[in-house]
Design a protein around this motif. Structure first.
Motif, short mmCIF file in Angstrom:
data_model
loop_
_atom_site.label_atom_id
_atom_site.label_comp_id
_atom_site.label_asym_id
_atom_site.label_seq_id
_atom_site.Cartn_x
_atom_site.Cartn_y
_atom_site.Cartn_z
N ALA A 434 41.49 28.04 17.07
CA ALA A 434 42.15 28.20 18.20
C ALA A 434 41.02 29.49 18.98
O ALA A 434 40.57 30.00 18.94
CB ALA A 434 43.33 29.07 17.58
N PRO A 435 41.69 29.44 19.88
CA PRO A 435 40.81 30.45 21.01
C PRO A 435 41.50 31.71 20.38
O PRO A 435 42.22 32.16 19.75
CB PRO A 435 41.29 30.63 22.47
CG PRO A 435 42.24 29.45 21.99
CD PRO A 435 42.75 28.50 20.73
N MET A 436 39.71 32.92 20.43
CA MET A 436 40.28 33.90 19.98
C MET A 436 40.61 34.94 21.05
O MET A 436 40.04 35.56 22.03
CB MET A 436 38.87 34.56 19.61
CG MET A 436 38.88 36.08 18.16
SD MET A 436 38.78 36.33 17.14
CE MET A 436 37.22 35.00 16.15
N LYS A 437 42.68 35.49 20.68
CA LYS A 437 42.79 36.45 21.41
C LYS A 437 41.69 37.89 21.00
O LYS A 437 41.71 38.43 20.87
CB LYS A 437 44.00 37.02 21.04
CG LYS A 437 45.09 35.57 20.88
CD LYS A 437 45.23 35.22 22.31
CE LYS A 437 45.80 34.05 22.24
NZ LYS A 437 46.37 32.94 21.57
N THR A 438 41.66 38.43 22.99
CA THR A 438 41.19 39.91 22.86
C THR A 438 42.08 40.23 21.96
O THR A 438 42.83 40.46 21.13
CB THR A 438 41.26 40.04 24.14
OG1 THR A 438 42.43 40.33 24.49
CG2 THR A 438 40.65 38.83 24.83
N PRO A 442 47.02 41.34 21.22
CA PRO A 442 46.89 39.76 19.85
C PRO A 442 47.48 38.64 20.37
O PRO A 442 48.82 38.45 20.50
CB PRO A 442 47.37 41.02 18.55
CG PRO A 442 47.31 42.18 19.67
CD PRO A 442 47.27 42.00 21.03
N GLU A 443 47.90 37.65 19.30
CA GLU A 443 48.41 36.70 19.56
C GLU A 443 49.96 36.80 20.04
O GLU A 443 50.29 37.54 18.93
CB GLU A 443 48.21 35.15 18.54
CG GLU A 443 46.79 35.15 18.30
CD GLU A 443 46.45 34.75 17.49
OE1 GLU A 443 47.08 33.71 16.87
OE2 GLU A 443 46.01 35.14 16.29
N ARG A 444 50.51 36.02 20.13
CA ARG A 444 52.13 36.14 20.69
C ARG A 444 52.95 36.43 19.55
O ARG A 444 53.55 37.54 18.52
CB ARG A 444 52.54 35.37 21.99
CG ARG A 444 53.73 36.48 22.48
CD ARG A 444 54.08 35.74 23.47
NE ARG A 444 55.85 35.88 23.45
CZ ARG A 444 56.87 35.42 22.56
NH1 ARG A 444 56.80 34.06 21.68
NH2 ARG A 444 58.09 35.52 22.75
N ALA A 445 53.63 35.26 18.66
CA ALA A 445 53.80 35.41 17.16
C ALA A 445 53.14 34.04 16.96
O ALA A 445 52.67 33.04 16.90
CB ALA A 445 55.58 35.39 17.58
N SER B 112 49.42 22.55 15.92
CA SER B 112 50.22 21.44 16.37
C SER B 112 50.10 22.02 17.74
O SER B 112 51.11 23.52 18.19
CB SER B 112 51.57 20.63 16.47
OG SER B 112 51.17 19.84 14.64
N ALA B 113 50.09 21.51 18.70
CA ALA B 113 50.05 21.72 20.21
C ALA B 113 50.23 20.21 21.14
O ALA B 113 50.35 19.17 20.75
CB ALA B 113 48.46 22.57 21.12
N GLY B 114 51.00 20.95 21.53
CA GLY B 114 51.40 19.24 22.79
C GLY B 114 52.62 18.64 22.97
O GLY B 114 52.72 18.40 21.32
#
Lengths: 449, 408
Positions: A434-438, A442-445, B112-114
């Motif tokens: 998963a892409p690293m959030k800056t 931070p990741e939303r939830a 999961s995504a999509g």
């Protein structure tokens, strides 16, 4: 009413139980230890205000909750199997040891409730309240281990009841059975440390793979040192606790010790054998250390060690399975302690993490190896207790169900577990990519999307 | 206590657990069933998402009630437990595998995504959500229809739980779960301000509730012909009052949902399910299994006393914790926009180099002391000192190594 039955599937029933344990116990290690590691990252964030720690804690939280869910359902299967596979055991002794599981049930509740709050409360509660909501998870991990191990310790050292000649159980004292037990202390500490060692080395191994592939920044270094520090402090202690465990086994389960070490005949000044295999009452092709076993087990080079021949052949465990599992556990445990010493030396003397590529190669091996050691340890104690389910009181064949078709249930469960393991592998891979959030956003939830 | 004998008390608590599991896990399974029936397209996606989000924070805690019931029954009534578990092995295996699917699907969803992946995962949830409640209710039907004799797998492995009464119980459990879930999901959507979603689930609740009501009446006729003993007791005092309350609460919930009183409908729907469990218990009393009364099945008094004390003490921890979780969920705290609070300002490592060095040396000393006491000690006290010293080694080591080493 629960007379022993002729069960042609006894071996399948035992394998089915063993498979379920083998899938569940590594997940338990994460249940015991991972919340503490996530909280250490969160605590470092609260203390320093450095966003890198929060990003780490939030990413790990996703892994923690996915593994916890798998632990919940595999644990449910185990509790079903107690009755499905071993009704003779449950029906006869449920009142003696059941209380341990009843107490464990409440630990499990606390864990599940606060994991819900901790996971979904990220960034929606004050940092302090959120951190505090994690503490019950860690405490419940310890109490849960205590109560489950109290039952296993009782199976090794059954007390707190009287068996009448007609096979009924009277004078039941559950407190004495579960907590007045000489095996509880070392078994609990051995398993609790194993939780931190397995979770710590596995997580560290994941980042070691990344480093070998060139992913190595400040985030990765911190993500590797938190679990590795915990595991590296626990692994040397585990060697000492393991030595203590073996001496307790020597005292109260001499037949198990004889199987661990392949001692065919009772002898004084018994040697310790490394490697080799057991055949015809002795260890073949092993490296002997004269008087080593007597010295290690009894602190006296000339102490008498009881051999397998002290009990009838039908009362002996399968020696090679137990002995090889034991040697594997000890070998891996020693390797992990040595690797830990390397790491601790670099951190305390050189003030840095080790830089050599070989350290990280060995760390990659250490992760899976720690799981092998964990399973080997349980094989050692569980197969080593055979043919007894309750040591010298109830034979495993007297505990098993009379139902048909165990092999079908075993096959179905094995297929489900294979899918579960594949699913866990896929989840971990996905979460790692998963892409690293800056650090600023931070990741939303968690759990959304 | 409550006019019950000591030997009945653990069973009383276990039945509370059964009722709570039926209500709470029932709503969870029901949400899975609605995911299956969500249909395609944007609306289907939104329904599945809503069902997932409502249940995600609580599903694990809800499922622990089943573990609670198992451990209380096997401790308090070991002979009855082992008889049930061995005869109902196939049903319980099916239920267990359904629960595995539910848990694994939950874990998979976090990664999961999509839409394709999410739909596949939700289908997995749904399959588990049909298997588990059906099999568990069918097992209950087996016990109610006297098909589980005392003994090691003494009953039929298949027909004990695949018979008219059991199948009826399984179907009714699915319908009741769907009904409960629809009521809860409607209330959740309304609280979150999503009126369209609330209306969708209100309609579903009305349909599922009506179908469940018809099925309950039809089910009564099935039980009358298949298991006359339990039927006669269900329609006799005292069970009939509880069964009547269940029907009343079920119909009352329909009225409340129709009038958009969704909060009150949550409670009355739970009462309907719980009263049905109570009615079954009253009808069976005092028989646990054929020829085995609760008193005969019970563990000795001192064990029951300890078990009751443990349950009460555990409850003191459990209920405030559960109340906290549900308050946060029902207040919508977990669906609020995240607030990013900054941590404390950067203070740098609080402990200087000297403190770290001291901690390192102290840790080394503790390890040495621990090793000596644990390895050379031969009784409990030296071992306790050794364990304490080794614990101190780990704690001191963690504190000495908490800082980040800047060099690589």
């Amino acid at each position: 009413m629960f007379d022993p039955v002729q069960q042609s599937y006894l071996l399948e029933a035992r394998q089915m139980q063993a498979l379920s344990f083998a899938v569940h116990i590594p997940l338990v290690c994460f249940g015991i230890a991972f919340p503490a590691m996530v909280m250490r990252a969160e605590w470092l964030w609260m203390r320093t205000g450095d966003e890198v720690y929060r990003v780490l804690a939030m990413r790990w939280t996703k892994v923690m909750v996915a593994l916890f869910a798998c632990g919940v359902v595999t644990g449910t299967i185990l509790s079903f199997e107690m009755g499905l596979l071993w009704p003779g055991f449950m029906g006869t002794f449920g009142a003696v040891f059941g209380l341990g599981f009843a107490l464990e049930g409440f630990s499990f509740f606390v864990e599940a409730i606060f994991i819900g709050i901790y996971v979904y409360g990220w960034n929606r509660m004050s940092p302090r309240a959120h951190f505090i909501s994690g503490i019950p998870i860690v405490v419940a991990g310890l109490t849960g281990s205590l109560f489950v191990i109290s039952v296993n310790a009782w199976m090794n050292d059954p007390g707190g009841f009287t068996l009448t000649p007609d096979g009924t159980v009277t004078d039941i004292d559950p407190i004495e059975a579960l907590f007045g037990n000489g095996h509880l202390a070392y078994q609990l500490i051995h398993m609790y440390l194993a939780g931190f060692i397995v979770a710590g080395f596995l997580v560290a191994a994941a980042y070691a793979v990344g480093r070998l592939r060139g992913r190595w920044g400040r985030y990765e270094r911190i993500a590797l040192t938190i679990p590795l520090t915990v595991a590296a402090l626990a692994a040397p202690v585990q060697l000492l606790v393991g030595d203590w465990a073996a001496r307790e086994v020597a005292k109260s389960q001499p037949t198990k010790l004889a199987a661990l070490e392949g001692v065919g005949h009772t002898e004084r000044g018994a040697p310790l054998h490394l490697l080799g295999w057991y055949s015809d009452g002795k260890v073949k092709a092993g490296i002997p250390i004269p008087k080593g076993l007597s010295l290690l087990a009894f602190h006296d080079p000339n102490a008498e060690v009881q051999g397998l021949d002290a009990v009838a052949a039908k009362d002996r465990p399968p020696v090679n399975v137990v002995r090889i599992a034991f040697q594997l556990m000890v070998a891996i445990g020693t390797f992990l302690a040595a690797l830990s010493a390397w790491y601790l030396y670099a951190r305390t003397r050189r003030k840095r993490v080790p830089s050599g590529v070989w350290f990280y190669r060995l760390l990659v091996v250490a992760g899976p190896a720690s799981v092998v050691a964990l399973i080997s340890g349980w094989v050692t104690t569980e197969v080593g207790r055979q043919p007894w389910v309750v040591y010298e009181v109830m034979r495993t064949e007297a505990a098993v169900t009379a139902a048909d078709g165990i092999a079908v249930g075993y096959g179905t469960l094995a297929a489900f577990f294979a899918c579960l393991i594949a699913a866990v592998a896929w989840i971990l891979r996905r979460l790692a990519r998963a892409p690293m959030k800056t650090y600023e956003e931070p990741e939303r939830a968690l759990g959304e999307g | 206590m409550l006019g019950l004998e000591l030997y009945e008390l653990p069973l009383f608590f276990a039945l509370q657990g059964v009722a709570l599991y039926a209500v709470l896990a029932g709503a969870d399974f029901g949400a899975g069933i609605w995911q299956l029936l969500a249909g395609r397209g944007e609306q289907g996606r939104r329904i599945r998402e809503h069902a997932h989000r409502s249940m995600a924070p609580v599903w694990e805690a809800n499922h622990v009630w089943l573990i609670f019931v198992l451990v209380v029954v096997w401790t308090g009534y070991p002979l009855a437990f082992s008889s049930m578990a061995s005869t109902l092995a196939v049903a319980l295996t099916a239920a267990g595998l359904g629960i595995v699917l539910r848990g694994v699907a939950y874990a998979l969803r976090s990664a999961s995504a999509g839409d394709t992946e999410l739909r596949a995962v939700d289908t997995l949830t749904a399959v588990g959500s049909v298997m588990a409640p059906f099999a568990l209710a069918a097992a209950a039907g087996a016990i109610a229809s006297q098909r589980v004799p005392v003994g090691n797998a003494a009953g039929e492995l298949w027909s004990s739980w695949l018979n008219p009464t059991s199948i009826m119980a399984g179907v009714l459990a699915l319908l009741a779960s769907a009904y409960l879930a629809a009521v809860y999901l409607a209330a959740d959507a309304r609280r979150a301000g999503d009126e369209a979603m609330a209306a969708l689930f209100r309609t579903r609740a009305l349909v599922a509730g009506s179908v469940a009501g018809v099925a309950a009446i039809a089910g009564g006729l099935v039980v009358r012909s298949d298991a006359r003993w339990i039927f006669d007791r269900l329609v006799d005092t005292p069970a009939v009052f509880s069964v009547g309350l269940s029907l009343l609460a079920g119909v009352g919930t329909l009225v409340l949902v129709l009038r958009w009183h969704l909060g009150a409908a949550r409670v009355s729907a739970a009462v309907a399910v719980a009263a049905l469990v109570g009615g079954w218990a009253l009808a069976q009393n005092p028989l646990l299994l054929p020829g085995l009364t609760v008193r005969e099945a019970a563990a000795p008094d001192n064990v029951q006393t300890l078990l009751v004390i443990s349950i009460l003490a555990g409850g003191l921890i459990l209920f405030p914790s559960l109340a906290l979780l549900f308050r946060l969920v029902l207040r919508g705290a977990f669906q609020a926009e995240p607030v990013i609070e900054r941590g404390a300002p950067l203070t740098g490592p609080s402990s200087g180099l000297a403190a770290t060095l001291t901690a390192t040396r102290l840790a080394g000393a503790c390890f040495a002391i621990g090793a000596i006491f644990l390895v050379l000690g031969d009784s409990a006290w030296p071992h306790a000192i050794g364990v304490a010293a080794l614990g101190a080694f780990i704690v001191l080591g963690l504190s000495a190594l908490a800082g980040e080493d800047s060099r690589e």
